[in-house]
Design an enzyme around this catalytic site. Structure first.
Site, PDB file in Angstrom:
ATOM      1  N   ASP A  32     -12.902  28.823 -35.164  1.00 61.42           N
ATOM      2  CA  ASP A  32     -11.573  29.307 -34.796  1.00 61.42           C
ATOM      3  C   ASP A  32     -11.522  29.496 -33.284  1.00 61.42           C
ATOM      4  OD1 ASP A  32      -8.983  30.131 -35.066  1.00 61.42           O
ATOM      5  OD2 ASP A  32      -9.485  32.173 -35.709  1.00 61.42           O
ATOM      6  N   TYR A  54      -9.105  30.154 -29.595  1.00 59.80           N
ATOM      7  CA  TYR A  54      -8.325  31.281 -29.048  1.00 59.80           C
ATOM      8  C   TYR A  54      -7.493  30.676 -27.931  1.00 59.80           C
ATOM      9  CZ  TYR A  54      -7.981  36.244 -27.537  1.00 59.80           C
ATOM     10  OH  TYR A  54      -7.575  37.517 -27.217  1.00 59.80           O
ATOM     11  N   HIS A  63      -0.949  34.386 -26.443  1.00 67.13           N
ATOM     12  CA  HIS A  63      -1.644  35.267 -27.383  1.00 67.13           C
ATOM     13  C   HIS A  63      -2.837  35.944 -26.714  1.00 67.13           C
ATOM     14  CE1 HIS A  63      -3.471  36.811 -31.033  1.00 67.13           C
ATOM     15  NE2 HIS A  63      -4.599  36.206 -30.701  1.00 67.13           N
ATOM     16  N   ARG A 119      -7.679  45.763 -24.235  1.00 68.13           N
ATOM     17  CA  ARG A 119      -8.346  46.220 -23.014  1.00 68.13           C
ATOM     18  C   ARG A 119      -7.310  46.648 -21.986  1.00 68.13           C
ATOM     19  NH1 ARG A 119     -10.548  41.494 -24.457  1.00 68.13           N
ATOM     20  NH2 ARG A 119      -9.336  40.427 -22.861  1.00 68.13           N
ATOM     21  N   GLU A 152      -2.654  35.837 -38.658  1.00 63.19           N
ATOM     22  CA  GLU A 152      -2.648  35.024 -37.445  1.00 63.19           C
ATOM     23  C   GLU A 152      -2.124  33.645 -37.815  1.00 63.19           C
ATOM     24  OE1 GLU A 152      -6.449  35.333 -35.382  1.00 63.19           O
ATOM     25  OE2 GLU A 152      -5.761  37.212 -34.474  1.00 63.19           O
ATOM     26  N   GLU A 182      -1.722  29.948 -37.302  1.00 62.97           N
ATOM     27  CA  GLU A 182      -2.495  28.944 -36.574  1.00 62.97           C
ATOM     28  C   GLU A 182      -2.278  27.563 -37.188  1.00 62.97           C
ATOM     29  OE1 GLU A 182      -6.540  30.053 -35.844  1.00 62.97           O
ATOM     30  OE2 GLU A 182      -6.105  32.196 -35.819  1.00 62.97           O
ATOM     31  N   ASP A 240      -5.302  33.176 -40.385  1.00 64.50           N
ATOM     32  CA  ASP A 240      -6.565  33.887 -40.153  1.00 64.50           C
ATOM     33  C   ASP A 240      -6.304  35.383 -40.325  1.00 64.50           C
ATOM     34  OD1 ASP A 240      -9.052  34.733 -39.242  1.00 64.50           O
ATOM     35  OD2 ASP A 240      -8.513  34.509 -37.132  1.00 64.50           O
ATOM     36  N   ARG A 264      -7.391  44.636 -37.978  1.00 65.64           N
ATOM     37  CA  ARG A 264      -7.478  44.962 -36.546  1.00 65.64           C
ATOM     38  C   ARG A 264      -8.354  46.167 -36.247  1.00 65.64           C
ATOM     39  NH1 ARG A 264      -6.250  40.193 -34.546  1.00 65.64           N
ATOM     40  NH2 ARG A 264      -4.166  39.501 -35.135  1.00 65.64           N
ATOM     41  N   GLN A 318     -11.931  45.019 -36.611  1.00 66.60           N
ATOM     42  CA  GLN A 318     -12.182  44.097 -35.493  1.00 66.60           C
ATOM     43  C   GLN A 318     -12.395  44.849 -34.180  1.00 66.60           C
ATOM     44  OE1 GLN A 318      -8.855  41.457 -34.798  1.00 66.60           O
ATOM     45  NE2 GLN A 318      -9.826  40.433 -33.057  1.00 66.60           N
ATOM     46  N   TYR A 375     -16.113  44.123 -32.476  1.00 69.77           N
ATOM     47  CA  TYR A 375     -16.104  42.797 -31.847  1.00 69.77           C
ATOM     48  C   TYR A 375     -16.903  42.693 -30.556  1.00 69.77           C
ATOM     49  CZ  TYR A 375     -12.766  43.400 -27.967  1.00 69.77           C
ATOM     50  OH  TYR A 375     -12.153  43.751 -26.797  1.00 69.77           O
ATOM     51  N   LYS A 426     -12.568  39.525 -39.907  1.00 71.43           N
ATOM     52  CA  LYS A 426     -11.894  38.258 -40.157  1.00 71.43           C
ATOM     53  C   LYS A 426     -12.504  37.441 -41.293  1.00 71.43           C
ATOM     54  CE  LYS A 426     -10.005  37.648 -35.540  1.00 71.43           C
ATOM     55  NZ  LYS A 426      -8.634  37.192 -35.795  1.00 71.43           N
ATOM     56  N   THR A 484      -9.393  33.392 -45.196  1.00 75.53           N
ATOM     57  CA  THR A 484      -8.576  32.548 -44.324  1.00 75.53           C
ATOM     58  C   THR A 484      -7.791  31.610 -45.244  1.00 75.53           C
ATOM     59  OG1 THR A 484     -10.327  32.580 -42.655  1.00 75.53           O
ATOM     60  CG2 THR A 484      -8.629  30.894 -42.410  1.00 75.53           C
ATOM     61  N   THR A 518      -4.389  32.024 -32.810  1.00 80.07           N
ATOM     62  CA  THR A 518      -3.008  32.455 -33.003  1.00 80.07           C
ATOM     63  C   THR A 518      -2.077  31.791 -32.004  1.00 80.07           C
ATOM     64  OG1 THR A 518      -3.928  34.581 -33.572  1.00 80.07           O
ATOM     65  CG2 THR A 518      -1.554  34.499 -33.226  1.00 80.07           C
ATOM     66  N   GLU A 560       1.138  41.702 -32.207  1.00 83.13           N
ATOM     67  CA  GLU A 560       1.985  41.365 -31.066  1.00 83.13           C
ATOM     68  C   GLU A 560       3.458  41.652 -31.357  1.00 83.13           C
ATOM     69  OE1 GLU A 560       0.544  37.433 -29.069  1.00 83.13           O
ATOM     70  OE2 GLU A 560      -0.186  37.454 -31.127  1.00 83.13           O
TER      71      GLU A 560
HETATM   72 CA    CA Z   1      -7.754  33.574 -35.192  1.00 89.43          CA
END
Ligand code: CA
Length: 431
Positions: free
Chosen positions: A134, A136, A141, A150, A207, A209, A241, A245, A248, A252, A261, A265, A362, A376
């Site tokens: 997967d 990014y 996104h 962050r 997500e 995708e 996906d 959250r 994650q 992560y 995750k 899927t 995503t 989002e």
């Molecule tokens: Ca993803």
């Protein structure tokens, strides 16, 4: 002798009834796997029907263009391994057998032997997925998630414009459209808490995708050059996906996504081939800075695919209200395209095999309601999504169902679609 035709020509018509606005006209011919007589068979969608490739091979209608075993396997992998010239030969034969002015053998046959109704058919994951990666690759996104995960720092990491960032996902939990999704449990650390707690995720997300399925692949140690990458891309499908959250966010760093995750899927059941998508191939987004040499590709390496997310809550279902569209976006502006992703994924010599799945990451746009995830769309719960009957959603609740859709349309071409990828949330398993 039947004259070969351009299989995406908008003027082609099938002798089978096909809705004008449907996903599966004769210009599409996507591949899937379905259950028939207690076995899994390969098929191609046409209108409201599935053309049974096992039966077609058995009847000898393809034997001069493809060994029967490739079409009579319970998954696509042997056919994927055979490569583009074989894919093209079979596509041209299927197109000829299905069009009004083509090869009459199928039209004159017993249709019950060769077709089943698409509605109500039990579909299967059409390939054995050895590896699942997967990426990014949407800059919108990645920027949004950087801001949310962050805050107060530069949202894009220093490597992002140089590397198609990705991680290896869990291929054994890729499930087909319609499979129920069990709410996962895990560790999460609430804001300001000193220690984590354990329980069902409270921030279950989606997500949106687009994924691609690989063809022949490369030997270990021999990278796929970017210019050859499209020879190894069989076709595309929709990917959800599912993401927890809170799990994650706690797990992560420093090694990336894991249990947040890997629980499920969802993919759509029909693989739309690159040949069918050729009318919708478009110029890729300008990349700044220019990528390194091994990531340079044909300027027209992206695809114009409209995408949508539909949400239906338990209450909406009980009241007979249909699902509503909560986001619309497009695949064309994803920053890193598929050729670059495949070139990057193999540049160290890692092998890719027939049937591997690579997802885009995503897909988010810059407009209102063009983001491919709830985190989002609700901006981490600060602006919950309002639903018609007064409900709101920041993340998914039990009983919610999410459906992804994708389609391509433009003047001069026949509209084609991907079908859908739907999943409904079940409560966490009782402990
Ligand atoms: Ca993803």
């Amino acid at each position: 002798m039947i004259e070969p035709a351009n299989t995406t020509d908008a003027r082609l018509e099938s002798w089978l009834p096909v809705a004008a606005d449907g996903d599966f006209p004769i210009q599409n011919l996507p591949y899937g796997a379905f259950q028939r007589d207690g076995a899994t068979r390969l098929g191609v969608a046409i209108g409201d029907r599935i053309l049974d490739l096992y039966a077609l091979a058995e009847a000898g209608m393809t034997e001069d263009v493809c060994e029967p075993r490739l079409l009579q396997a319970p998954h696509l992998n042997p056919f994927l391994a055979a490569g583009r010239s074989r894919w093209l030969a079979v596509r041209e034969r299927l197109s000829a057998l299905l069009r009004v002015d083509g090869d009459a053998r199928l039209r004159q046959a017993n249709l019950e032997r060769f077709f089943v109704a698409r509605h109500g058919a039990t579909m299967r994951v059409p390939m054995e997925i050895g590896d699942y990666v997967d990426f990014y690759s949407s800059i919108e996104h990645a920027t949004n998630l950087g801001r949310l995960f962050r805050p107060g720092t530069e949202p894009l990491m220093a490597n992002w414009r140089w590397i198609p960032v990705g991680y290896h996902g869990r291929s054994s939990t890729v499930v087909i459209d319609g499979t129920a999704i069990r709410r996962p449990r895990g560790q999460r650390r609430p804001p300001d808490a000193q220690a984590p707690e354990f329980g069902p995720t409270r921030r279950l997300d989606i997500e949106l995708e687009v994924g691609f399925v690989t063809g022949p692949g490369n030997a270990l140690g021999v990278p796929i050059p970017a210019r050859d990458a499209s020879e190894h891309v069989f076709g595309l499908l929709l990917v959800n996906d599912w993401s927890a959250r809170d799990i994650q966010a706690w797990e992560y760093q420093p090694l990336g996504p894991f249990l947040g995750k890997s629980f499920a899927t969802t993919i759509s059941p029909w693989i739309v081939t690159l040949e069918a998508l050729e009318p919708f191939r478009v110029r890729s987004r300008l990349q700044e800075p220019a990528p390194l040499e091994y990531l340079r590709v044909d300027a027209r390496s992206s695809y114009d695919i409209e995408l949508g997310i539909e949400l239906e809550t338990q209450r909406m279902r009980e009241h007979g209200a249909g699902p509503i569209t909560i986001a619309r976006t497009n695949f064309r502006d994803v920053y890193w395209n598929m050729a670059q992703q495949l070139a990057h994924a193999t540049v160290n010599g890692a092998a890719t095999r027939p049937g591997d799945l690579y997802a885009s990451g995503t897909i988010s746009g810059s407009e209102t309601n063009s983001q491919g995830s709830l985190i989002e769309l609700s901006w981490n719960g600060e602006h919950p999504i309002g639903l018609p009957d007064g409900e709101t959603r920041s993340f998914l609740e039990d009983g919610d169902a999410v459906t992804l859709r994708g389609w391509c349309e433009k003047a001069g071409a026949r509209r084609i679609g991907f079908g859908c990828a739907r999943g409904q949330i079940e409560p966490a398993e009782k402990l």
